[in-house]
Scaffold this motif. Structure first.
Motif, PDB file in Angstrom:
ATOM      1  N   ARG A  71       4.790  10.203   7.265  1.00 29.53           N
ATOM      2  CA  ARG A  71       4.524  11.584   7.668  1.00 29.53           C
ATOM      3  C   ARG A  71       5.767  12.165   8.331  1.00 29.53           C
ATOM      4  O   ARG A  71       6.500  11.459   9.013  1.00 29.53           O
ATOM      5  CB  ARG A  71       3.331  11.645   8.641  1.00 29.53           C
ATOM      6  CG  ARG A  71       2.030  11.180   8.014  1.00 29.53           C
ATOM      7  CD  ARG A  71       0.877  11.276   9.015  1.00 29.53           C
ATOM      8  NE  ARG A  71       1.131  10.456  10.192  1.00 29.53           N
ATOM      9  CZ  ARG A  71       0.873   9.154  10.257  1.00 29.53           C
ATOM     10  NH1 ARG A  71       0.407   8.516   9.197  1.00 29.53           N
ATOM     11  NH2 ARG A  71       1.118   8.483  11.370  1.00 29.53           N
ATOM     12  N   ASN A 107       2.839   2.450  -3.675  1.00 30.73           N
ATOM     13  CA  ASN A 107       1.793   2.481  -4.690  1.00 30.73           C
ATOM     14  C   ASN A 107       2.355   2.941  -6.033  1.00 30.73           C
ATOM     15  O   ASN A 107       3.532   3.302  -6.153  1.00 30.73           O
ATOM     16  CB  ASN A 107       0.647   3.390  -4.238  1.00 30.73           C
ATOM     17  CG  ASN A 107       1.152   4.797  -3.902  1.00 30.73           C
ATOM     18  OD1 ASN A 107       1.590   5.539  -4.775  1.00 30.73           O
ATOM     19  ND2 ASN A 107       1.128   5.137  -2.614  1.00 30.73           N
ATOM     20  N   ASP A 109       6.325  11.831   0.189  1.00 32.78           N
ATOM     21  CA  ASP A 109       5.088  12.608   0.010  1.00 32.78           C
ATOM     22  C   ASP A 109       3.982  11.773  -0.625  1.00 32.78           C
ATOM     23  O   ASP A 109       2.793  12.066  -0.446  1.00 32.78           O
ATOM     24  CB  ASP A 109       5.352  13.829  -0.866  1.00 32.78           C
ATOM     25  CG  ASP A 109       6.158  14.909  -0.156  1.00 32.78           C
ATOM     26  OD1 ASP A 109       6.136  14.943   1.094  1.00 32.78           O
ATOM     27  OD2 ASP A 109       6.810  15.713  -0.847  1.00 32.78           O
ATOM     28  N   ARG A 110       4.376  10.741  -1.366  1.00 30.79           N
ATOM     29  CA  ARG A 110       3.401   9.903  -2.095  1.00 30.79           C
ATOM     30  C   ARG A 110       3.093   8.593  -1.381  1.00 30.79           C
ATOM     31  O   ARG A 110       2.341   7.775  -1.903  1.00 30.79           O
ATOM     32  CB  ARG A 110       3.946   9.643  -3.506  1.00 30.79           C
ATOM     33  CG  ARG A 110       3.927  10.906  -4.372  1.00 30.79           C
ATOM     34  CD  ARG A 110       4.866  10.799  -5.571  1.00 30.79           C
ATOM     35  NE  ARG A 110       4.728  11.955  -6.446  1.00 30.79           N
ATOM     36  CZ  ARG A 110       5.302  13.141  -6.212  1.00 30.79           C
ATOM     37  NH1 ARG A 110       6.054  13.308  -5.120  1.00 30.79           N
ATOM     38  NH2 ARG A 110       5.117  14.154  -7.040  1.00 30.79           N
ATOM     39  N   MET A 111       3.673   8.394  -0.217  1.00 30.80           N
ATOM     40  CA  MET A 111       3.405   7.194   0.586  1.00 30.80           C
ATOM     41  C   MET A 111       2.426   7.571   1.701  1.00 30.80           C
ATOM     42  O   MET A 111       2.737   8.436   2.523  1.00 30.80           O
ATOM     43  CB  MET A 111       4.714   6.649   1.169  1.00 30.80           C
ATOM     44  CG  MET A 111       5.690   6.159   0.116  1.00 30.80           C
ATOM     45  SD  MET A 111       7.323   5.674   0.790  1.00 30.80           S
ATOM     46  CE  MET A 111       6.875   4.286   1.847  1.00 30.80           C
ATOM     47  N   PRO A 112       1.240   6.968   1.732  1.00 26.13           N
ATOM     48  CA  PRO A 112       0.192   7.421   2.665  1.00 26.13           C
ATOM     49  C   PRO A 112       0.569   7.340   4.146  1.00 26.13           C
ATOM     50  O   PRO A 112       0.098   8.148   4.953  1.00 26.13           O
ATOM     51  CB  PRO A 112      -0.986   6.488   2.345  1.00 26.13           C
ATOM     52  CG  PRO A 112      -0.406   5.329   1.600  1.00 26.13           C
ATOM     53  CD  PRO A 112       0.793   5.869   0.878  1.00 26.13           C
ATOM     54  N   GLY A 113       1.428   6.399   4.521  1.00 21.54           N
ATOM     55  CA  GLY A 113       1.764   6.260   5.934  1.00 21.54           C
ATOM     56  C   GLY A 113       3.002   7.015   6.365  1.00 21.54           C
ATOM     57  O   GLY A 113       3.312   7.075   7.562  1.00 21.54           O
ATOM     58  N   ARG A 124       0.836  -1.217   0.000  1.00 21.77           N
ATOM     59  CA  ARG A 124       0.000   0.000   0.000  1.00 21.77           C
ATOM     60  C   ARG A 124       0.860   1.252   0.000  1.00 21.77           C
ATOM     61  O   ARG A 124       0.507   2.264  -0.615  1.00 21.77           O
ATOM     62  CB  ARG A 124      -0.933  -0.015   1.214  1.00 21.77           C
ATOM     63  CG  ARG A 124      -2.034  -1.071   1.145  1.00 21.77           C
ATOM     64  CD  ARG A 124      -3.090  -0.834   2.223  1.00 21.77           C
ATOM     65  NE  ARG A 124      -2.559  -1.013   3.567  1.00 21.77           N
ATOM     66  CZ  ARG A 124      -2.546  -2.178   4.217  1.00 21.77           C
ATOM     67  NH1 ARG A 124      -3.017  -3.277   3.621  1.00 21.77           N
ATOM     68  NH2 ARG A 124      -2.069  -2.261   5.447  1.00 21.77           N
ATOM     69  N   GLU A 125       1.978   1.192   0.720  1.00 21.33           N
ATOM     70  CA  GLU A 125       2.874   2.354   0.751  1.00 21.33           C
ATOM     71  C   GLU A 125       3.556   2.562  -0.604  1.00 21.33           C
ATOM     72  O   GLU A 125       3.673   3.681  -1.094  1.00 21.33           O
ATOM     73  CB  GLU A 125       3.925   2.180   1.841  1.00 21.33           C
ATOM     74  CG  GLU A 125       3.381   2.100   3.254  1.00 21.33           C
ATOM     75  CD  GLU A 125       2.702   3.384   3.692  1.00 21.33           C
ATOM     76  OE1 GLU A 125       3.030   4.464   3.152  1.00 21.33           O
ATOM     77  OE2 GLU A 125       1.814   3.296   4.562  1.00 21.33           O
TER      78      GLU A 125
END
Length: 278
Positions: A270, A209, A264-268, A206-207
């Motif tokens: 931060r 993507n 920046d494009r990996m949802p998890g 998921r990360e």
């Protein structure tokens, strides 16, 4: 016993032998002193070369008394070299600290005296780019080289072997947790371009993507040669890239910006202060 005394008196205490031993000791001590002196001078020049960049970025350069890698205990510098050939302790020569957007970045140079046999004892250098992020499950990702030194395509078996060699070694946090280290099921066509292993393959997929990995492909041509097949490790709230030789100021920021763009494009992923509790 008489033979031993004779050997000591006639050979070891011979003025020519003693003189030769003294010359050898002076040479070895002098060579070591010159190597450390030359290394110190090169380090000071490198700090001077990086200081203008640090000032432009609103950051600072730390000298050898303060320099350190955030991930040194997770992955020691020169971990892939033969420790039997080490001729000094690992040392941190400098660290460059700055922020890129909201991301906290540290770039550290490390060095060690290394016996290269045919090349003699020399200084080895490497540097590490580290960025603090929210904790993700341990993960490694790389874009393997598909071509040999002669420009010919590598066989599928050779490519797979290189993939496993680069990302197949577990990070320290995965070992400590006794977690399984498994291939990450990347979606086509990215599964043909990248290789990834992690302790939580579903979360890693998921990360990593399509947008995140495509960003790396888009940036490849602008990267220096050594970074085009970068191998990134995520563990314990950091992502880091180990690179050979000194930091090159002209090359550094395009590599840092590429990694930040990936995050920046990996949802998890931060931004996190490196001293913040995970």
């Amino acid at each position: 016993m008489d033979l031993l005394k004779l050997w000591v008196t006639d050979y070891l205490l011979n003025p020519l032998v003693l003189t030769a031993l003294a010359v050898m000791i002076v040479f070895m001590v002098g060579r070591r002193w010159l190597q450390f002196r030359s290394h110190g001078k090169a380090r000071d020049e490198q700090i001077a070369a990086l200081t203008p960049l640090a000032q432009r970025l609103g950051g600072k350069v730390l000298g050898p008394d303060e320099a350190a890698m955030w991930t040194a205990e997770l992955c020691k510098p020169f971990w892939n070299e033969f420790s039997i050939a080490f001729r000094s302790k690992r040392q941190f020569d400098l660290s460059l600290d700055f922020q890129r957007g909201q991301w906290h970045v540290r770039v550290t140079e490390a060095s060690i005296r290394y016996d290269s046999r045919g090349l003699g004892v020399r200084w080895l250098q490497e540097h590490r780019i580290e960025i603090a992020t929210a904790r993700l499950a341990p993960l490694k990702v790389t874009r393997p080289n598909k071509y040999g030194l002669n420009g010919q395509p590598l066989s599928p078996g050779r490519i797979e072997s290189e993939r496993k060699q680069i990302v197949g070694n577990e990070p320290e946090t995965a070992k400590q947790a006794d977690a399984e280290w498994l291939p990450v099921p990347l979606l086509p066509p990215m599964d043909q371009e990248f290789s990834a292993y992690g302790s939580d393959p579903a979360a890693a997929a998921r990360e990593l993507n399509f947008d995140a990995l495509h960003w790396l492909i888009d940036q490849a041509e602008s990267l220096p040669n050594w970074a085009r097949r970068m191998s990134l490790t995520f563990e314990s709230g950091f992502v880091y890239l180990v690179a050979p030789d000194h930091v090159h100021p002209d090359d550094l920021m395009v590599v840092v910006d590429t990694i930040c763009g990936l995050l920046d494009r990996m949802p998890g992923a931060r931004p996190r202060h490196p001293a913040a509790t995970l």
